[in-house]
Design a protein around this motif. Structure first.
Motif, PDB file in Angstrom:
ATOM      1  N   GLY A   1       0.696  -1.312  -0.085  1.00 16.67           N
ATOM      2  CA  GLY A   1      -0.142  -0.198  -0.054  1.00 16.67           C
ATOM      3  C   GLY A   1       0.777   1.710   0.036  1.00 16.67           C
ATOM      4  O   GLY A   1       1.064   2.230  -0.943  1.00 16.67           O
TER       5      GLY A   1
ATOM      6  N   ASP B   1      -5.713  -2.098   0.432  1.00 17.53           N
ATOM      7  CA  ASP B   1      -7.013  -2.002   1.540  1.00 17.53           C
ATOM      8  C   ASP B   1      -7.891  -1.016   1.093  1.00 17.53           C
ATOM      9  O   ASP B   1      -7.603   0.230   0.353  1.00 17.53           O
TER      10      ASP B   1
ATOM     11  N   ASP C   1      -8.910   1.957   2.630  1.00 16.67           N
ATOM     12  CA  ASP C   1      -8.512   3.198   3.313  1.00 16.67           C
ATOM     13  C   ASP C   1      -7.433   3.363   2.002  1.00 16.67           C
ATOM     14  O   ASP C   1      -7.726   4.107   1.128  1.00 16.67           O
TER      15      ASP C   1
ATOM     16  N   GLN D   1      -7.352   2.091  -0.575  1.00 12.00           N
ATOM     17  CA  GLN D   1      -8.324   2.615  -2.178  1.00 12.00           C
ATOM     18  C   GLN D   1      -8.849   4.134  -2.414  1.00 12.00           C
ATOM     19  O   GLN D   1      -8.910   4.720  -3.459  1.00 12.00           O
TER      20      GLN D   1
END
Lengths: 329, 254
Positions: free
Chosen positions: B138, B166, B168, B170
């Motif tokens: 991420g 995850d 958030d 995205q």
């Protein structure tokens, strides 16, 4: 910026010290008086030993090591692979094949022809590698291709031995394949230095593209930099450097692999900034290796290529071990 | 005003397979367009073709109204930023240096300056000096997004930029892309998440088997009929407080 400058300066200073050591120490022990005589009169006996035997040999080792370190750094950046090196990828073996062929054909009588044959061999190998690298994405596959190329060039060199009518030519090729800077003169230095300069100029041109290639082929191609141009520059740089090194000193493995590895952390991985420190580290390594080989108490002098392979092959295994773990992530 | 990006009847083949079979689409300034479709529909190929990274066997690809093949690499790079799906970074460069690669023609200091701002913009300012090999997927995705933002091209093409992230991360990535469009840039983003596509995009283009099967407002383009034919989904859109929500299940194979 400052950090990289001090790294280069530090390496440069260490090289100077190593060169001084390589001129002062050798098989022939000299007395203090003889050192004085050598310094006062370069044409004297001890002067000859220092300035016509040891000094050109040490500078030759420096230049050859720098060329190999540069070629290794360029190839590793180009192929995005920490295991790339002119030896591993078959560039050295192909250069050696070119030179061996030239020696057996009697080209040794014409100055520069053997060297040119080595360069052509290196360039052909470089072309093949880049063509394969453009189609193969897995780094392991490219290494395997290099191993195959190296083996094939080795087989052809063996074939030359096999079919060579002259044992003298064979011995000459053999001696040369083992890799050494023994008995090298200032003429050899004059041969390898311009090649190194040319390679450095091309490498400098490739440097921004090599850095961009960190992002991968696709992103680099859309970045605005010309990857085609970079590839050609990098190819010429590595082939000229590796070819010149092989032409002057025969096959000396693993310097091109180890030198970038030693300084990579200091430039925080940047394949563009890696080039000069890697060249300096390669030069330093080879000056020290040659000094060590000379000082070994063996009857026959240890060949430099044999020495670097003895040290370098386990190092290669270690780097491969680490890289394999990274690839699995 | 001419489109920032245009594919006009683009045909592309890979080996025997036709990956783009007469694709026409466009992206204008100030517009965020989502490219949707099942795996193998030709989303990545369309993006790559638009950038001139994939040779066309027919039709044309234009950036800023000019045929992409006639543009120099530098002109292409100035007209479109590209965020590929591939997030592998070969060497362990610090994040700031990776982001600065977005501006290869600026001086080092100016590029680093832009890179620092872009990292802040994606909430990765604190990672500036950290090596990218020591980051989570991420974090690396944020750094690469920052690199694409540093380019400051009128157009940004992102190929599945939220895959594997995850929730958030995205939303953060899509928010940044949306902000680019709101600031007047054009954005083309390929997405698998149809709900998110419907929420962030002004327009959705659906590709299936190398053809455009729908192009319009999200709910229009992702109609039950298209969901059925292109995605094999039996789905309807439900209005939720934060935007439409796709309620779908697999169509049973007949």
């Amino acid at each position: 910026m400052k950090r990289h400058l001090s790294l280069n300066l530090g390496l440069g200073a260490t090289i100077l010290l190593a060169l001084v050591g390589a001129v002062l120490f050798g098989e022939t022990a000299l007395s203090a008086a003889q050192y004085g005589q050598a310094l006062a009169d370069p044409a004297s006996g001890p002067g000859e030993v220092l300035w016509q035997v040891r000094a050109p040999r040490a500078v030759c080792a420096l230049m050859v090591g720098a060329a190999l370190g540069l070629a290794g750094a360029v190839l590793q950046g180009l192929l995005r692979n920490p295991l790339a090196d002119p030896g591993v990828l078959g560039v050295s073996a192909t250069a050696a094949l070119g030179a061996a062929g030239a020696i057996v054909l009697g080209a040794a009588a014409i100055p520069g022809l053997v060297e040119s044959a080595a360069l052509v061999g290196a360039a052909l190998a470089g072309l093949l590698l880049v063509a394969v690298a453009a189609r193969v994405r897995a780094p392991e596959a490219l290494i395997l291709f290099g191993v195959a190329l190296s083996s094939f060039a080795g087989a052809l060199t063996a074939l030359i031995f096999n079919l060579s009518p002259s044992p003298i030519a064979s011995a000459e090729v053999m001696n040369w394949l083992l890799g050494s800077v023994q008995n090298r003169s200032w003429i050899d230095v004059a041969w390898v230095t311009p090649a190194l300069v040319v390679a450095a100029v091309f490498a400098a041109g490739a440097s921004p593209g090599l850095r961009m290639l960190t992002l991968g082929e696709e992103a680099a191609r859309a970045s605005g930099l010309s990857m085609g141009r970079m590839r050609i520059l990098a190819l010429i740089a590595s082939a000229v450097a590796a070819g010149a090194a092989v032409a002057v000193a025969g096959v000396i493995g693993f310097v091109g692999l180890a030198a970038p590895h030693l300084v990579r952390a200091a430039v925080r991985g940047d394949p563009g900034r890696l080039l000069w420190p890697s060249a300096l580290a390669g030069g330093l390594m080879l000056v020290l290796a040659d000094l060590a080989a000379r000082l070994m108490p063996t009857d026959q002098e240890l060949k430099l290529g044999v020495f670097t392979a003895l040290v370098g092959a386990p190092l290669f295994a270690l780097i491969a071990w680490r890289a394999a773990r990274e690839w699995r992530l | 005003m001419s489109a920032l990006l245009e594919l006009d009847g683009a045909v592309a083949r890979m080996g025997a397979a036709t990956v783009l079979d007469g694709v026409s689409l466009s992206v204008r300034a100030g517009e965020m367009v989502a490219l949707c479709g099942p795996n193998g529909a030709g989303k990545s190929s369309a993006v790559r073709a638009a950038l001139g990274l994939m040779p066309l066997h027919g039709g044309a690809a234009k950036l800023g109204g000019e045929d992409v093949d006639r543009l120099s690499e530098r002109e292409r790079g100035a007209r479109a930023a590209y965020l590929p799906q591939e997030r592998h970074i070969a060497w362990n460069l610090p994040a700031i240096e990776v982001a600065a690669l977005g501006a290869p023609f600026l001086s080092g200091a100016d590029a680093l300056d832009r890179a620092r701002k872009a990292l802040d913009e994606v909430g990765a300012g604190h990672l500036a000096e950290r090596g990218v090999a020591e980051m989570s997927g991420g974090e690396r995705a944020r750094v690469l997004l920052a690199r694409a933002l540093v380019v400051q091209a009128p157009l940004l093409l992102a190929d599945e930029p939220i895959a594997g992230l995850d929730p958030d991360a995205q939303l953060l990535v899509l928010e940044r892309l949306r902000a680019r469009a709101d600031a007047g840039g054009g954005v083309l983003v390929s997405l698998h998440d149809l709900t998110l596509a419907a929420r962030v995009a002004d327009r959705v283009i659906v590709l299936n088997a190398g053809r455009v099967v729908a192009d319009g407002s999200p709910i229009e383009a992702l109609s039950p009929a298209v969901l059925r034919s292109a995605f094999h989904l039996d789905g309807i859109w439900v209005e939720a407080p934060d935007g439409p929500l796709l309620a779908a299940r697999r169509l049973l194979q007949v």
